[in-house]
Design an enzyme around this catalytic site. Structure first.
Site, PDB file in Angstrom:
ATOM      1  N   LYS A 210     -64.154 -27.853  34.423  1.00 50.08           N
ATOM      2  CA  LYS A 210     -64.824 -26.587  34.741  1.00 50.08           C
ATOM      3  C   LYS A 210     -66.089 -26.441  33.905  1.00 50.08           C
ATOM      4  O   LYS A 210     -66.264 -27.066  32.869  1.00 50.08           O
ATOM      5  CB  LYS A 210     -63.857 -25.417  34.542  1.00 50.08           C
ATOM      6  CG  LYS A 210     -62.687 -25.506  35.546  1.00 50.08           C
ATOM      7  CD  LYS A 210     -62.428 -24.270  36.336  1.00 50.08           C
ATOM      8  CE  LYS A 210     -61.543 -24.565  37.534  1.00 50.08           C
ATOM      9  NZ  LYS A 210     -60.268 -23.859  37.499  1.00 50.08           N
ATOM     10  N   ARG A 246     -53.317 -28.545  35.694  1.00 46.70           N
ATOM     11  CA  ARG A 246     -53.803 -29.040  36.978  1.00 46.70           C
ATOM     12  C   ARG A 246     -55.103 -29.774  36.681  1.00 46.70           C
ATOM     13  O   ARG A 246     -56.058 -29.146  36.208  1.00 46.70           O
ATOM     14  CB  ARG A 246     -54.034 -27.806  37.860  1.00 46.70           C
ATOM     15  CG  ARG A 246     -54.596 -28.041  39.220  1.00 46.70           C
ATOM     16  CD  ARG A 246     -54.874 -26.697  39.899  1.00 46.70           C
ATOM     17  NE  ARG A 246     -55.497 -26.904  41.186  1.00 46.70           N
ATOM     18  CZ  ARG A 246     -56.792 -27.148  41.352  1.00 46.70           C
ATOM     19  NH1 ARG A 246     -57.604 -27.202  40.317  1.00 46.70           N
ATOM     20  NH2 ARG A 246     -57.266 -27.316  42.577  1.00 46.70           N
TER      21      ARG A 246
END
Ligand code: PMM
Length: 403
Positions: A210, A246
């Site tokens: 991210k 994840r």
């Protein structure tokens, strides 16, 4: 989970436009091959998504989404791979459960399509409720207390899911890293994960590649270069009680988590660890000259200060070895106190006492120091016995828990 402590979910974006691996696995054959590779690297679950949440990505109809993912889901299930499906659409959730998906992962926690919660309840699947503020992840990034607000939102969505018939024990929560959050919000969430965990349900963490991890790298670094930081955040999340992570690059996170497990397993059995014998060393009435005080004559002429110190520490090692090197040498401590009182004048005995307490904690064995500074010749206009200030200081202990 398989030897790495917490579940690792491998991300399989069957989309032409996901932010880090968009387009690579849009073909079902390539997607299935990638899922097999992730399983071989240690993934416990494959999270299949057919619609990108990337800013500016084109929304897809549930039909298009299903056309992308269902052939992949069916094949992975046939091969005995546990499958989660990342969708916000009730129709896709229904079809995915029908195709054998075990988990539905909704990044809007049932807000985008409220029928999704009922579909999951009916299908008997597990459910991930993620924090977000709508599908535009760049919008609405203002928080007062991000950890408290994320936890409150997740509690509300949990209540909605339970109302819709999903059993509480089939639900996982996800703080939604990167969704309507600035980099500092993501770091606060990671640091405060324990507070989200106190809701009492397993946590799934999705930090992988991210943008906030990109801030740790040189300008222009590619998303894949965020994998080391991803693995580090997986370890930090595991230490804070996360149940699953994840990730895009399964291999790096699995090996990082294995390092955590190996360290936890190598820690001595608590029953065999030497028992601490907490005790205290007291040193009282240490007299020292100093020039502390508010008045000019105090600064000029100096006066006598009297210091009492109490140190709390584990004395077990010193007792077992009967060795002065295993404890705080009170003679040396007294000399350090006298030297410290003699330097750098300050106005207040509060400041001096705190400075002396910090000096005591320089020795890493000291857990807690209580320092009292008396000023028997203080310029007080009436007869008095003594004036003194006491300061307590404790060593800060990190609240990290190892698995
Ligand atoms: N992040 C993305 C998509 N789905 N689901 C959950 N539960 N948690 C996440 O953090 C999350 C998610 C966006 O990242 P991607 O495009 O790399 O999948």
């Amino acid at each position: 989970m398989s030897g790495h402590g917490i579940e690792v979910w491998g991300i399989l974006n069957v989309t032409p436009d996901s932010f880090s691996d968009g387009g690579r696995y849009v073909d079902a054959g390539a997607a299935i091959a990638h899922a097999r590779r992730m399983r071989a690297q240690g993934a416990d679950v494959i999270d299949v998504g057919g619609e990108s949440t990337r800013p500016g990505a084109t929304p897809v109809t549930p039909e298009e989404e299903q056309a992308r993912i269902l052939p992949v889901v069916r094949e992975l299930v046939r091969e005995g791979i546990r499958v989660s499906v990342d969708t916000v659409h009730a129709a896709t959730a229904r079809a995915a459960i029908e195709a054998g998906a075990e988990i539905i992962n909704d990044v809007t926690a049932g807000e985008h399509d409220p029928a999704l919660l009922g579909a999951v309840a009916e299908g008997g699947a597990r459910l991930v409720l993620m924090h977000s503020r709508g599908l535009d992840v760049t919008q609405d990034t203002r928080y007062g207390d991000v950890v408290a607000e994320v936890a409150a939102h997740l509690r509300a969505r949990l209540a909605a899911a339970v109302d819709a018939g999903v059993p509480r024990e089939r639900i996982m929560l996800d703080p939604g890293f990167g969704f309507s959050k600035e980099p500092e919000d993501n770091w606060r969430l990671l640091a405060g994960l324990g507070a989200v965990g106190r809701i009492g349900l397993p946590l799934l963490i999705g930090t992988s590649r991210k943008r906030f991890l990109g801030t740790l790298l040189p300008e222009g670094a590619r998303p894949e270069e965020r994998d080391a930081a991803t693995a580090a955040t997986a370890v930090l999340a595991a230490q804070r009680g996360a149940a699953a992570v994840r990730v895009h690059d399964v291999a790096s996170t699995v090996s990082a988590l294995r390092a955590l497990v190996a360290t936890a397993e190598a820690a001595p059995d608590p029953a065999l660890r030497p028992q601490p014998r907490s005790g205290a060393i007291s040193l009282t009435g240490v007299r020292a000259r100093g020039h502390h005080g508010v008045l000019p004559e105090e600064r000029r002429d100096g006066q006598e200060f009297v210091v009492d110190v109490q140190l709390v520490l584990d004395l077990g090692d010193a007792i077992d070895r009967d060795d002065v090197h295993a404890t705080v040498h009170y003679g040396e401590l007294a000399e350090r106190i006298v030297a410290d009182v003699g330097r750098d004048p300050v106005d207040l005995i509060e400041t001096l006492a705190d400075r002396l307490a910090a000096l005591c904690l320089v020795d890493g064995r000291v857990e807690h120091a209580t320092v009292t500074v008396h000023k028997p010749q203080a310029p007080i206009a009436v007869p008095f016995g003594d004036v003194a200030v006491t300061v307590h200081r404790s060593r800060e202990r990190s609240d990290w828990v190892v698995l």
